[in-house]
Design a protein around this motif. Structure first.
Motif, PDB file in Angstrom:
ATOM      1  N   LEU A 248       0.988  -1.308   0.156  1.00  0.00           N
ATOM      2  CA  LEU A 248      -0.081  -0.043   0.003  1.00  0.00           C
ATOM      3  C   LEU A 248       0.858   1.237   0.066  1.00  0.00           C
ATOM      4  CD1 LEU A 248      -2.742  -1.157   2.535  1.00  0.00           C
ATOM      5  CD2 LEU A 248      -3.115  -0.998   0.106  1.00  0.00           C
ATOM      6  N   ASP A 249       1.948   1.040   0.617  1.00  0.00           N
ATOM      7  CA  ASP A 249       2.930   2.439   0.692  1.00  0.00           C
ATOM      8  C   ASP A 249       3.885   2.309  -0.300  1.00  0.00           C
ATOM      9  OD1 ASP A 249       4.487   0.402   1.781  1.00  0.00           O
ATOM     10  OD2 ASP A 249       4.795   1.391   3.691  1.00  0.00           O
ATOM     11  N   ALA A 250       3.731   1.611  -1.334  1.00  0.00           N
ATOM     12  CA  ALA A 250       5.012   1.308  -2.307  1.00  0.00           C
ATOM     13  C   ALA A 250       5.178   2.639  -3.030  1.00  0.00           C
ATOM     14  CB  ALA A 250       4.566   0.376  -3.349  1.00  0.00           C
ATOM     15  N   LYS A 251       6.633   2.831  -3.357  1.00  0.00           N
ATOM     16  CA  LYS A 251       7.083   4.138  -3.858  1.00  0.00           C
ATOM     17  C   LYS A 251       6.686   4.023  -5.431  1.00  0.00           C
ATOM     18  CE  LYS A 251      11.418   4.430  -1.165  1.00  0.00           C
ATOM     19  NZ  LYS A 251      12.894   4.496  -1.200  1.00  0.00           N
ATOM     20  N   PRO A 252       6.599   5.087  -6.061  1.00  0.00           N
ATOM     21  CA  PRO A 252       6.245   5.444  -7.339  1.00  0.00           C
ATOM     22  C   PRO A 252       7.293   4.964  -8.411  1.00  0.00           C
ATOM     23  CG  PRO A 252       5.750   7.468  -6.208  1.00  0.00           C
ATOM     24  CD  PRO A 252       6.757   6.463  -5.472  1.00  0.00           C
ATOM     25  N   VAL A 253       6.654   4.051  -9.379  1.00  0.00           N
ATOM     26  CA  VAL A 253       7.501   3.611 -10.565  1.00  0.00           C
ATOM     27  C   VAL A 253       7.066   4.297 -12.021  1.00  0.00           C
ATOM     28  CG1 VAL A 253       8.221   1.529  -9.177  1.00  0.00           C
ATOM     29  CG2 VAL A 253       6.061   1.570 -10.794  1.00  0.00           C
ATOM     30  N   SER A 254       7.816   3.815 -12.866  1.00  0.00           N
ATOM     31  CA  SER A 254       7.393   4.397 -14.238  1.00  0.00           C
ATOM     32  C   SER A 254       6.601   3.568 -14.931  1.00  0.00           C
ATOM     33  CB  SER A 254       8.816   4.720 -14.929  1.00  0.00           C
ATOM     34  OG  SER A 254       9.803   5.743 -14.313  1.00  0.00           O
ATOM     35  N   PRO A 255       5.848   3.690 -15.953  1.00  0.00           N
ATOM     36  CA  PRO A 255       5.204   2.986 -16.669  1.00  0.00           C
ATOM     37  C   PRO A 255       6.264   1.975 -17.218  1.00  0.00           C
ATOM     38  CG  PRO A 255       4.201   5.280 -16.921  1.00  0.00           C
ATOM     39  CD  PRO A 255       5.425   5.346 -16.140  1.00  0.00           C
ATOM     40  N   GLU A 256       5.793   0.810 -17.303  1.00  0.00           N
ATOM     41  CA  GLU A 256       6.907  -0.124 -18.153  1.00  0.00           C
ATOM     42  C   GLU A 256       6.117  -1.164 -18.567  1.00  0.00           C
ATOM     43  OE1 GLU A 256      10.550  -2.951 -16.425  1.00  0.00           O
ATOM     44  OE2 GLU A 256       9.514  -1.576 -14.874  1.00  0.00           O
ATOM     45  N   LEU A 257       6.532  -1.569 -19.962  1.00  0.00           N
ATOM     46  CA  LEU A 257       6.093  -2.504 -20.721  1.00  0.00           C
ATOM     47  C   LEU A 257       7.081  -3.625 -21.041  1.00  0.00           C
ATOM     48  CD1 LEU A 257       3.313  -2.625 -22.479  1.00  0.00           C
ATOM     49  CD2 LEU A 257       4.669  -1.769 -24.525  1.00  0.00           C
ATOM     50  N   GLU A 258       6.470  -4.926 -20.790  1.00  0.00           N
ATOM     51  CA  GLU A 258       7.373  -5.975 -21.144  1.00  0.00           C
ATOM     52  C   GLU A 258       6.991  -6.319 -22.589  1.00  0.00           C
ATOM     53  OE1 GLU A 258       8.742  -9.254 -18.002  1.00  0.00           O
ATOM     54  OE2 GLU A 258       6.808  -8.930 -17.916  1.00  0.00           O
ATOM     55  N   VAL A 259       8.146  -6.672 -23.286  1.00  0.00           N
ATOM     56  CA  VAL A 259       8.003  -6.823 -24.879  1.00  0.00           C
ATOM     57  C   VAL A 259       8.676  -8.021 -25.035  1.00  0.00           C
ATOM     58  CG1 VAL A 259       8.638  -5.687 -27.001  1.00  0.00           C
ATOM     59  CG2 VAL A 259       8.241  -4.142 -25.131  1.00  0.00           C
ATOM     60  N   ALA A 260       7.708  -8.688 -26.084  1.00  0.00           N
ATOM     61  CA  ALA A 260       8.331 -10.151 -26.617  1.00  0.00           C
ATOM     62  C   ALA A 260       9.539  -9.962 -27.169  1.00  0.00           C
ATOM     63  CB  ALA A 260       7.165 -10.611 -27.730  1.00  0.00           C
ATOM     64  N   ALA A 261      10.365 -10.763 -27.233  1.00  0.00           N
ATOM     65  CA  ALA A 261      11.753 -10.756 -27.754  1.00  0.00           C
ATOM     66  C   ALA A 261      11.880 -10.549 -29.040  1.00  0.00           C
ATOM     67  CB  ALA A 261      12.275 -12.368 -27.666  1.00  0.00           C
ATOM     68  N   GLU A 262      11.015 -11.021 -29.993  1.00  0.00           N
ATOM     69  CA  GLU A 262      11.279 -10.559 -31.326  1.00  0.00           C
ATOM     70  C   GLU A 262      11.026  -9.158 -31.632  1.00  0.00           C
ATOM     71  OE1 GLU A 262      10.130 -15.000 -31.079  1.00  0.00           O
ATOM     72  OE2 GLU A 262       9.323 -12.987 -30.238  1.00  0.00           O
ATOM     73  N   ASP A 263      10.036  -8.663 -30.965  1.00  0.00           N
ATOM     74  CA  ASP A 263       9.667  -7.235 -31.250  1.00  0.00           C
ATOM     75  C   ASP A 263      10.814  -6.294 -30.421  1.00  0.00           C
ATOM     76  OD1 ASP A 263       7.713  -7.402 -32.839  1.00  0.00           O
ATOM     77  OD2 ASP A 263       6.033  -7.657 -31.122  1.00  0.00           O
ATOM     78  N   TYR A 264      11.217  -6.864 -29.161  1.00  0.00           N
ATOM     79  CA  TYR A 264      12.419  -6.010 -28.531  1.00  0.00           C
ATOM     80  C   TYR A 264      13.635  -6.015 -29.429  1.00  0.00           C
ATOM     81  CZ  TYR A 264      15.095  -4.147 -24.697  1.00  0.00           C
ATOM     82  OH  TYR A 264      15.792  -3.514 -23.811  1.00  0.00           O
ATOM     83  N   LEU A 265      13.955  -7.033 -29.652  1.00  0.00           N
ATOM     84  CA  LEU A 265      15.179  -7.162 -30.666  1.00  0.00           C
ATOM     85  C   LEU A 265      15.099  -6.560 -32.019  1.00  0.00           C
ATOM     86  CD1 LEU A 265      16.109 -10.994 -29.928  1.00  0.00           C
ATOM     87  CD2 LEU A 265      17.037  -8.767 -28.991  1.00  0.00           C
ATOM     88  N   HIS A 266      14.248  -6.510 -32.513  1.00  0.00           N
ATOM     89  CA  HIS A 266      13.972  -5.577 -33.864  1.00  0.00           C
ATOM     90  C   HIS A 266      14.215  -4.167 -33.452  1.00  0.00           C
ATOM     91  CE1 HIS A 266      10.622  -3.413 -36.472  1.00  0.00           C
ATOM     92  NE2 HIS A 266      11.757  -3.521 -36.943  1.00  0.00           N
ATOM     93  N   ILE A 267      13.574  -3.582 -32.297  1.00  0.00           N
ATOM     94  CA  ILE A 267      13.903  -2.159 -32.138  1.00  0.00           C
ATOM     95  C   ILE A 267      15.190  -2.074 -31.742  1.00  0.00           C
ATOM     96  CG2 ILE A 267      13.183  -0.374 -30.705  1.00  0.00           C
ATOM     97  CD1 ILE A 267      10.530  -1.730 -30.125  1.00  0.00           C
ATOM     98  N   LEU A 268      15.628  -2.988 -30.963  1.00  0.00           N
ATOM     99  CA  LEU A 268      16.994  -2.860 -30.573  1.00  0.00           C
ATOM    100  C   LEU A 268      18.120  -2.681 -31.724  1.00  0.00           C
ATOM    101  CD1 LEU A 268      19.118  -2.628 -28.315  1.00  0.00           C
ATOM    102  CD2 LEU A 268      19.148  -5.510 -27.881  1.00  0.00           C
ATOM    103  N   ARG A 269      18.142  -3.484 -32.703  1.00  0.00           N
ATOM    104  CA  ARG A 269      18.859  -3.789 -33.763  1.00  0.00           C
ATOM    105  C   ARG A 269      18.813  -2.483 -34.847  1.00  0.00           C
ATOM    106  NH1 ARG A 269      16.840  -9.055 -34.417  1.00  0.00           N
ATOM    107  NH2 ARG A 269      15.161  -8.372 -35.848  1.00  0.00           N
ATOM    108  N   LEU A 270      17.573  -1.888 -34.712  1.00  0.00           N
ATOM    109  CA  LEU A 270      17.527  -0.581 -35.493  1.00  0.00           C
ATOM    110  C   LEU A 270      18.157   0.487 -34.610  1.00  0.00           C
ATOM    111  CD1 LEU A 270      13.811  -0.621 -36.573  1.00  0.00           C
ATOM    112  CD2 LEU A 270      15.679  -0.844 -37.994  1.00  0.00           C
ATOM    113  N   LEU A 271      18.227   0.495 -33.442  1.00  0.00           N
ATOM    114  CA  LEU A 271      18.773   1.688 -32.762  1.00  0.00           C
ATOM    115  C   LEU A 271      20.145   1.447 -32.734  1.00  0.00           C
ATOM    116  CD1 LEU A 271      16.171   1.940 -29.566  1.00  0.00           C
ATOM    117  CD2 LEU A 271      16.541   3.451 -31.544  1.00  0.00           C
ATOM    118  N   ARG A 272      20.699   0.490 -32.485  1.00  0.00           N
ATOM    119  CA  ARG A 272      22.279   0.065 -32.359  1.00  0.00           C
ATOM    120  C   ARG A 272      23.104   0.431 -33.760  1.00  0.00           C
ATOM    121  NH1 ARG A 272      22.574  -5.883 -29.376  1.00  0.00           N
ATOM    122  NH2 ARG A 272      22.791  -5.083 -27.397  1.00  0.00           N
TER     123      ARG A 272
END
Length: 530
Positions: A248-272
């Protein structure tokens, strides 16, 4: 010589008498088999727990909906005293109200993902270029200060995918089951140790957690719009987790999205490669704080024997799930099987000697909270081994929580004396593939709460199916992954075990009572000994 012969004959006679009482009644076995295999309702139960109720994250509306349905259903079948019983304080409930995310540059593509549990939403639609954060320590984050407000960010990490070389769906082979049956008792001092764990590994894990916590705090201070994280899995399947505390007294956190590996790696390759990636998202989540208590569903078939009706046979499975799917194999399967087991017994108009009690636990996923709270309230505290009188009234507790796979036998949890009994009880179901009794321990689920205070607690051996490869805590854990014939078989066997336990002259044998940990012993209370 005559006296010696007479004593031997008497001992043999007593032994045969004990064994005889554990030979299942063929007529009752046939009734249970016919109802369980020919008239099953297990898939209808599972449908209501998954497709109708939805995800059942701890203290979520989906869990509460399923609990209300289960209480009504158990009552309609004729069970008594169906209720929600609090086990203690859990914390905030949470659910996803809306989720949408897609890349819009270099092209439009809706991504496979889920908000992490107990994280906030995006407070409306957001759209930004994705910022790749390259940081191995908190110090590395200083260069991003003042540049991340409202941005969608991701870390420069993610393991390349490997093509699978093994089938997703498997059943135990005869050789594996034989090895289980040949297992030797585990020394008490070794129970609970993680294989391969070392002090160095634990230190590294603690350091990683500290760094991640510091990074998380900084991203909150920077007011990032959304964090993308790499989800374990592949082929469109991802395994989810919680992204924040439910306190109940947890500290605030940022919005977070857990992304399937194929989609995450697709974005990562482009940014790299220095290519810009733009992403839009709209996430809404809700928190529920009105009632922070955690609850279990409890119901009974009352015993009828004057001497034994105060004793209890318990069965159960955990009712809660994760949120990326509908928790079919983890653990609507086990809960549906246990509900079906008591339905079978009511359908054949069985009047048990001992009381039969079903428990559908909550918050197993966060640490066996439901079962541990129940055991502490009713039977005793494993930290002190100060036990209640009711601890002696439980003959056995049976649990199911390893997916949809059919029962192949039972783990004894080191209770060797129960082995011959259970072998006899499995015999009528050898033709259905249930043959193996192993002295081995198995962990990670609710029978451990009972075992910890000296109550015989057991988990059944189940075929792995695709539990660990495809469904456990994943976005693929849906009704479609349930194997109907396996669930029918499991419910039928468990109904028979419950029948035999309730009718047996004596309770299931007990192991030596665990000793209270030395560090918690006060010396002012005397533990109850069995």
């Amino acid at each position: 010589m005559i006296k010696k012969f007479t004593a031997t004959a008497l001992a043999l006679s007593l032994c045969l008498s004990v064994l005889a009482q554990d030979i299942p009644d063929p007529a009752m076995v046939q009734k249970i088999r016919k109802e369980g295999l020919d008239n099953s309702k297990v898939m209808d139960i599972a449908f209501n727990l998954t497709d109708v109720s939805g995800p059942r994250l701890s203290n979520s509306p989906g869990l509460k909906k399923a609990q209300e349905w289960a209480m009504k259903q158990l009552t309609d079948w004729g069970l008594k005293n169906a209720k929600l019983e609090s086990w203690g304080t859990f914390g905030k409930g949470w659910q996803i109200d809306k989720y949408y995310a897609a890349t819009t540059l270099p092209f439009y593509h809706a991504i496979i993902a889920s908000p992490k549990a107990w994280t906030p939403g995006t407070n409306g639609p957001i759209k930004s270029e994705v910022v790749l954060i390259k940081a191995d320590s908190v110090a590395d984050l200083t260069k991003y200060k003042g540049k991340l407000s409202g941005k969608i960010v991701m870390m420069d990490s993610g393991n390349p995918l490997q093509s699978g070389t093994r089938p997703d769906f498997v059943r135990y082979t005869d050789s594996v089951l034989a090895k289980m049956a040949d297992a030797k008792p585990t020394p008490a001092g070794n129970r609970g140790q993680r294989p391969g764990a070392t002090n160095n590994m634990m230190a590294q894990m603690m350091k990683m957690r500290e760094v991640r916590a510091a990074m998380s705090n900084m991203l909150v201070e920077e007011k990032v719009g959304l964090i993308l994280t790499y989800a374990r899995g592949g082929q469109g399947t991802f395994f989810t987790s919680n992204g924040a505390s439910y306190a109940l007294d947890a500290k605030p956190v940022s919005p977070e999205l857990e992304v399937a590996a194929e989609d995450y790696l697709h974005i990562l390759r482009l940014l790299r490669a220095g290519k810009p990636v733009e992403l839009e998202a709209d996430i809404k989540t809700s928190f529920y704080t009105q009632d922070p208590q955690g609850y279990n569903v409890i119901a009974e078939i009352p015993g009828t024997d004057k001497k034994l009706k105060e004793e209890v046979v318990m069965i159960g499975g955990h009712f809660d799930s994760w949120h990326a799917a509908t928790g079919a194999t983890d653990n609507a399967a086990g809960s549906a099987v246990m509900m079906e087991a008591v339905r079978i017994l009511k359908a054949i108009d069985f009047k048990p000697k001992r009381t039969i009690r079903i428990a559908l636990w909550s918050s197993e996923e966060q640490g066996l909270f439901g079962s541990r709270g129940y055991v502490a309230k009713h039977f005793g505290d494993p930290k002190t081994m100060v036990l209640t009188p009711d601890q002696k009234k439980i003959s056995a507790y049976y649990n199911l929580d390893n997916g949809t796979g059919k029962i192949r036998g039972i783990y004894l949890q080191g209770n060797e004396a129960a082995g011959p009994i259970f072998k006899n009880w499995l015999a009528p179901f050898n033709d259905l593939g249930a043959t193996t009794v192993t002295v081995s321990n198995t962990g990670g689920t609710d029978h451990q709460a009972f075992d910890a205070v000296g109550i015989p607690g057991f988990q059944f051996i189940q075929d792995p199916a695709d539990y660990n490869t495809r469904t456990h805590h994943s976005n693929m854990d849906t009704y479609d992954r349930l194997v109907e014939d396996d669930l029918k078989q499991s419910a039928t066997i468990i109904a028979s075990f419950v029948y035999n336990t309730s009718q047996r002259d004596a309770q299931i044998p007990r192991k030596e009572l665990p000793a209270a940990p030395a560090s918690t012993s006060t010396g002012t209370a005397t533990p109850v000994r069995n």
